[in-house]
Design a protein around this motif. Structure first.
Motif, mmCIF file in Angstrom:
data_model
loop_
_atom_site.group_PDB
_atom_site.id
_atom_site.type_symbol
_atom_site.label_atom_id
_atom_site.label_comp_id
_atom_site.label_asym_id
_atom_site.label_seq_id
_atom_site.Cartn_x
_atom_site.Cartn_y
_atom_site.Cartn_z
ATOM 1 N N HIS A 41 0.876 -1.187 0.000
ATOM 2 C CA HIS A 41 0.000 0.000 0.000
ATOM 3 C C HIS A 41 0.900 1.220 0.000
ATOM 4 O O HIS A 41 2.109 1.090 0.173
ATOM 5 C CB HIS A 41 -0.984 -0.035 1.173
ATOM 6 C CG HIS A 41 -0.364 0.020 2.528
ATOM 7 N ND1 HIS A 41 0.556 -0.912 2.974
ATOM 8 C CD2 HIS A 41 -0.515 0.898 3.562
ATOM 9 C CE1 HIS A 41 0.925 -0.615 4.212
ATOM 10 N NE2 HIS A 41 0.307 0.483 4.589
ATOM 11 N N ASP B 135 5.828 4.219 5.012
ATOM 12 C CA ASP B 135 6.830 3.224 5.387
ATOM 13 C C ASP B 135 6.855 2.040 4.417
ATOM 14 O O ASP B 135 7.526 1.036 4.677
ATOM 15 C CB ASP B 135 6.604 2.734 6.828
ATOM 16 C CG ASP B 135 5.170 2.290 7.089
ATOM 17 O OD1 ASP B 135 4.254 2.831 6.441
ATOM 18 O OD2 ASP B 135 4.967 1.401 7.931
ATOM 19 N N HIS B 136 6.134 2.161 3.307
ATOM 20 C CA HIS B 136 6.075 1.054 2.331
ATOM 21 C C HIS B 136 6.407 1.492 0.906
ATOM 22 O O HIS B 136 6.794 0.662 0.095
ATOM 23 C CB HIS B 136 4.685 0.395 2.368
ATOM 24 C CG HIS B 136 4.370 -0.163 3.724
ATOM 25 N ND1 HIS B 136 4.622 -1.469 4.064
ATOM 26 C CD2 HIS B 136 3.885 0.430 4.846
ATOM 27 C CE1 HIS B 136 4.284 -1.670 5.340
ATOM 28 N NE2 HIS B 136 3.837 -0.528 5.834
HETATM 29 ZN ZN LIG Z 1 3.266 0.084 7.755
#
Ligand SMILES: [Zn+2]
Length: 267
Positions: free
Chosen positions: A107, A111-112
């Motif tokens: 997603h 942090d991704h």
């Molecule tokens: Zn996350």
């Protein structure tokens, strides 16, 4: 096929963001102490016979130097050493970003999806509903306080091609993409079938940690749609049973200590 868990640093945050109502007052103890916890941030490199695949790209290393707005630096500060930068974690596995032609993003949160600029040459597979949400949210208003967990600079990156995923499908031999919405409008998990070590499930933020997973499952503090959130957790549990699989919790400090990290791998 080899699977490497890359350690790209950690965030810190109030536990209430991770487990909803983690610290709640009661009649006999109305004032309770909040807990400030660590959330490891991982990316997954798969060395597949058809080519190298990366699942998630971690946080941008300039996050705390102004790449993230101040409010997110306050709520989810990032700690990342030089060794934990994505390119250095890939180097531990003898891999350069240019070699990775296919990237899957669970997603679009900070942090991704923070290092997409390293993969402008790649085909990038994203959950359609979340990609649309992220692209829309960062463009409606200049004010980053209205952008939730999405970073406009992350959403500005052009790649060879974005592929908008809505269905579950076999991504490559032995790798399935599964849709696990709830945390965000769309979220892609991966199921990897290995020759020696069986099936691994990476649900990323569908299952933050073992406490969220239960059973019974618990709500996280931050979620887009609670009904699909719980449905997706049970989908992970069904897959776990079906394949007698190992579930990798996305942001679980204790769990993270128990797993193999690059350059060690699962195969
Ligand atoms: Zn996350």
């Amino acid at each position: 096929m080899k699977v490497y868990v890359l350690d790209t640093g950690y965030l810190e945050t109030d536990k209430n963001n991770v487990v909803g109502g983690a610290t709640m007052g009661t009649y006999s103890q109305p004032y309770v102490q909040n807990k400030w916890i660590k959330l490891p941030v991982m990316a997954i490199l798969i060395d597949h016979p058809d080519g190298k695949i990366l699942y998630d790209v971690g946080s941008n290393p300039e996050a705390m130097n102004g790449y993230w707005p101040k409010n997110l630096q306050e709520v989810y500060p990032l700690y990342q050493t030089k060794e934990q930068r994505l390119e250095n974690q890939l180097a531990l596995c003898g891999t350069k970003p240019e070699e990775i032609k296919k990237v899957i993003i669970s997603h679009m949160h900070l942090d991704h999806a923070g290092n997409l600029d390293m993969f402008k040459h790649a085909d990038v597979y994203v959950p359609k509903a979340d990609f649309m949400q992220a692209q829309t949210q960062v463009r409606l208003n200049e004010n980053p306080l209205t952008h939730g967990g999405y970073i406009k600079a992350d959403m500005d990156v052009s790649v060879k091609q974005y592929h908008l995923v809505e269905e579950d499908f076999e991504f490559a031999k032995g790798i399935e993409i599964v849709n696990l919405p709830g945390h965000t409008p769309g979220l892609l998990g991966i199921v990897v079938h290995l020759e020696n070590e069986g099936t691994l499930i990476f649900p990323q933020d569908c299952v933050y940690n073992s406490e969220i997973y239960g059973p019974p499952a618990k709500a996280s503090g931050l979620l887009y749609d609670s009904l699909s959130f719980f449905k997706s957790i049970e989908k992970v549990r069904d897959l776990e049973k079906k394949y007698n699989a190992k579930v990798f919790f996305a942001h679980d400090e204790e769990f993270f200590k128990t797993i193999k990290h690059a350059p060690e791998c699962y195969e």
